[in-house]
Design a protein around this motif. Sequence first.
Motif, PDB file in Angstrom:
ATOM      1  N   THR A   1       1.284  -1.434  -0.141  1.00  0.00           N
ATOM      2  CA  THR A   1       0.007   0.078  -0.267  1.00  0.00           C
ATOM      3  C   THR A   1       0.853   1.182  -0.098  1.00  0.00           C
ATOM      4  OG1 THR A   1      -2.037  -1.027   0.881  1.00  0.00           O
ATOM      5  CG2 THR A   1      -1.568   1.444   1.317  1.00  0.00           C
ATOM      6  N   GLN A   2       1.044   2.436  -1.481  1.00  0.00           N
ATOM      7  CA  GLN A   2       1.803   2.983  -1.081  1.00  0.00           C
ATOM      8  C   GLN A   2       1.132   4.335  -0.808  1.00  0.00           C
ATOM      9  OE1 GLN A   2       3.750   3.910  -4.796  1.00  0.00           O
ATOM     10  NE2 GLN A   2       4.667   5.770  -4.420  1.00  0.00           N
ATOM     11  N   ILE A   3       0.862   4.770   0.113  1.00  0.00           N
ATOM     12  CA  ILE A   3       0.724   6.522   1.062  1.00  0.00           C
ATOM     13  C   ILE A   3       1.443   7.452   0.878  1.00  0.00           C
ATOM     14  CG2 ILE A   3      -0.585   7.342   3.009  1.00  0.00           C
ATOM     15  CD1 ILE A   3      -0.834   4.404   3.768  1.00  0.00           C
TER      16      ILE A   3
ATOM     17  N   THR B   1       9.406  -0.709   6.342  1.00  0.00           N
ATOM     18  CA  THR B   1       8.813   0.220   5.091  1.00  0.00           C
ATOM     19  C   THR B   1       9.755   1.054   4.546  1.00  0.00           C
ATOM     20  OG1 THR B   1       6.817   0.571   7.021  1.00  0.00           O
ATOM     21  CG2 THR B   1       7.573   1.905   5.708  1.00  0.00           C
ATOM     22  N   LEU B   2       9.502   0.990   3.135  1.00  0.00           N
ATOM     23  CA  LEU B   2      10.887   1.811   2.184  1.00  0.00           C
ATOM     24  C   LEU B   2      10.272   3.852   2.559  1.00  0.00           C
ATOM     25  CD1 LEU B   2      11.905   1.623  -1.271  1.00  0.00           C
ATOM     26  CD2 LEU B   2      10.614   3.642  -0.745  1.00  0.00           C
ATOM     27  N   ILE B   3      10.513   4.355   2.944  1.00  0.00           N
ATOM     28  CA  ILE B   3      10.357   6.465   3.085  1.00  0.00           C
ATOM     29  C   ILE B   3      11.461   7.068   1.794  1.00  0.00           C
ATOM     30  CG2 ILE B   3      10.595   7.947   4.876  1.00  0.00           C
ATOM     31  CD1 ILE B   3      10.791   5.447   6.342  1.00  0.00           C
ATOM     32  N   ALA B   4      10.058   7.073   1.115  1.00  0.00           N
ATOM     33  CA  ALA B   4      10.956   7.799  -0.137  1.00  0.00           C
ATOM     34  C   ALA B   4      10.276   9.741  -0.104  1.00  0.00           C
ATOM     35  CB  ALA B   4      10.125   7.202  -1.530  1.00  0.00           C
ATOM     36  N   ARG B   5      11.303  10.197   0.318  1.00  0.00           N
ATOM     37  CA  ARG B   5      11.680  11.563  -0.272  1.00  0.00           C
ATOM     38  C   ARG B   5      10.699  12.003  -1.671  1.00  0.00           C
ATOM     39  NH1 ARG B   5      13.797  15.529   4.089  1.00  0.00           N
ATOM     40  NH2 ARG B   5      11.679  17.415   4.736  1.00  0.00           N
ATOM     41  N   THR B   6       9.752  11.850  -2.578  1.00  0.00           N
ATOM     42  CA  THR B   6       9.109  12.319  -3.553  1.00  0.00           C
ATOM     43  C   THR B   6       7.763  12.121  -3.433  1.00  0.00           C
ATOM     44  OG1 THR B   6       8.996   9.521  -3.094  1.00  0.00           O
ATOM     45  CG2 THR B   6      11.164  10.140  -4.336  1.00  0.00           C
ATOM     46  N   GLY B   7       7.204  12.591  -4.774  1.00  0.00           N
ATOM     47  CA  GLY B   7       5.441  12.384  -4.599  1.00  0.00           C
ATOM     48  C   GLY B   7       5.717  13.496  -6.638  1.00  0.00           C
ATOM     49  N   TYR B   8       4.439  13.513  -5.933  1.00  0.00           N
ATOM     50  CA  TYR B   8       3.737  14.163  -7.430  1.00  0.00           C
ATOM     51  C   TYR B   8       2.717  15.188  -7.705  1.00  0.00           C
ATOM     52  CZ  TYR B   8       1.553  13.058 -12.520  1.00  0.00           C
ATOM     53  OH  TYR B   8       1.078  13.232 -13.223  1.00  0.00           O
ATOM     54  N   THR B   9       3.477  16.455  -6.819  1.00  0.00           N
ATOM     55  CA  THR B   9       2.479  17.840  -6.702  1.00  0.00           C
ATOM     56  C   THR B   9       3.114  18.367  -6.172  1.00  0.00           C
ATOM     57  OG1 THR B   9       3.224  17.400  -3.894  1.00  0.00           O
ATOM     58  CG2 THR B   9       1.188  16.216  -4.286  1.00  0.00           C
ATOM     59  N   GLY B  10       4.420  18.989  -6.302  1.00  0.00           N
ATOM     60  CA  GLY B  10       5.643  19.925  -6.870  1.00  0.00           C
ATOM     61  C   GLY B  10       6.061  20.678  -5.257  1.00  0.00           C
ATOM     62  N   GLU B  11       5.228  19.579  -4.080  1.00  0.00           N
ATOM     63  CA  GLU B  11       5.512  19.746  -2.707  1.00  0.00           C
ATOM     64  C   GLU B  11       6.430  19.343  -2.127  1.00  0.00           C
ATOM     65  OE1 GLU B  11       4.721  22.750  -0.863  1.00  0.00           O
ATOM     66  OE2 GLU B  11       3.267  23.654  -2.223  1.00  0.00           O
ATOM     67  N   ASP B  12       7.480  19.241  -1.146  1.00  0.00           N
ATOM     68  CA  ASP B  12       8.031  18.216  -0.455  1.00  0.00           C
ATOM     69  C   ASP B  12       7.249  16.799   0.081  1.00  0.00           C
ATOM     70  OD1 ASP B  12      10.068  17.602   1.195  1.00  0.00           O
ATOM     71  OD2 ASP B  12       9.720  18.776   3.288  1.00  0.00           O
TER      72      ASP B  12
ATOM     73  N   GLU C   1       6.837   9.394   0.463  1.00  0.00           N
ATOM     74  CA  GLU C   1       5.897   8.568  -0.011  1.00  0.00           C
ATOM     75  C   GLU C   1       6.191   6.989   0.612  1.00  0.00           C
ATOM     76  OE1 GLU C   1       3.917   8.848  -4.068  1.00  0.00           O
ATOM     77  OE2 GLU C   1       6.477   8.945  -3.990  1.00  0.00           O
ATOM     78  N   ILE C   2       5.415   6.132   1.839  1.00  0.00           N
ATOM     79  CA  ILE C   2       5.698   5.291   2.299  1.00  0.00           C
ATOM     80  C   ILE C   2       5.006   3.742   1.868  1.00  0.00           C
ATOM     81  CG2 ILE C   2       6.219   6.779   4.439  1.00  0.00           C
ATOM     82  CD1 ILE C   2       3.007   5.336   5.239  1.00  0.00           C
ATOM     83  N   TYR C   3       5.474   2.697   1.525  1.00  0.00           N
ATOM     84  CA  TYR C   3       5.083   1.800   1.541  1.00  0.00           C
ATOM     85  C   TYR C   3       5.270   0.759   2.291  1.00  0.00           C
ATOM     86  CZ  TYR C   3       6.975   3.761  -3.633  1.00  0.00           C
ATOM     87  OH  TYR C   3       7.329   4.280  -4.175  1.00  0.00           O
TER      88      TYR C   3
END
Length: 387
Positions: free
Chosen positions: A151-153, A191-202, A205-207
């Motif tokens: 589950t990717q949040i 848990t994989l904790i990535a400093r990524t996203g698709y919003t243009g903000e800081d 994403e956690i798996y």
Amino acid sequence: MTEVATPPLRKTALNATHQAHKARMVDFGGWDMPVQYRGLIEEHMAVRTSVGIFDVSHMGDIQLRGPNSLAAVQKLLMNDASKLQVGQAHYSAMLYPNGTFVDDVVLHKLGENDYLIVINAGTREKDVEWVRQMIGSMSGVHVMDVSDYYTQIAIQGPKAKDTLQKLTGVDLAPIKNYWFTWGTVCGCHNTLIARTGYTGEDGFEIYVPSDEPTSARVWGEVLAAGEEFGIMPCGLGARNTLRLESAMALYGHEISDSINVFEAGLGRYCKLDKSSDFVGREALLKVQAESGPARKLVGLEMVDRGIGRDGYPVLSLAGEKIGEVTSGSPAPFLKKNIALAYVPVAYAEIGTEVAVEVRGVGVKAKVVPTPFYKRPKPTPAVTAPLS
């Protein structure tokens, strides 16, 4: 004539949670997904000013492991994975031999012989098939579709770090943009904790494990942790307006199997000079040698009253059709009507005036720089001078 049965919509492990919170659900690429909760504008503004949470478990994940996994990635993707360090990610794409897009992806280097490719939801099956076709016969690499394992949040916004930090002992501050680590989050180990996203903000994403009880519990704990910041659950509507303000490409809109890398303005991620060949390279070298693309993706800001929606024609001021809007809507944070569109190179200069045909009427617009929105840089701490 025999009717073809429509397959049932696929559901993420958080589907019942979305339904319980009265989210408005839509069919998105064959998935039953929330388009909004309290309202698109409220959700958009929460991410820009504080923090929002998204279910992005419909995204796909392909893992490549083995001694030849780097060689496989280098053949498959246009960016140069040899430059990645363990714990680092980058934006890339899978291309067809003619230089157009199979899909855009984010590649994570999990280990020296271990890579994770995050792919789009609507192209999951096609992408997995393409990967197997391109590199499945290579020795020393194991291809595994792990899309349903997680589950990717996504936790996005200026208060994303403060929210997630309450739920993990991992110090999030040192994780740079497009880097990741592993740790315990909400009691979920590794848990994989990535400093990524698709919003243009800081954001992060956690798996986490994809079983329904764990997924629902983690979702609830993130909401509770962000309550003091006014966190909002967000749907695909806000995700779309956020990525549009930040001029991020969406498959089927700005990129597709009929658009090449240079037209899409993504040449900076395409490493034609990397030491290994990749699918689509030869065609792109030819495009480059032939003086470049004939059309370009540009940002448009509506000058006159009107909204340039997806698929609307772009016109010259003389009324001739010259292109088409790929994505367009009001920009809630910027309080303007904006769009991305393909136009001939002659019309791509910043400041060029064009028109967008809205309900049969040409509405004036102008070409503007992208991204439309840039995240403010953090203000450095000011220390008082010694007295």
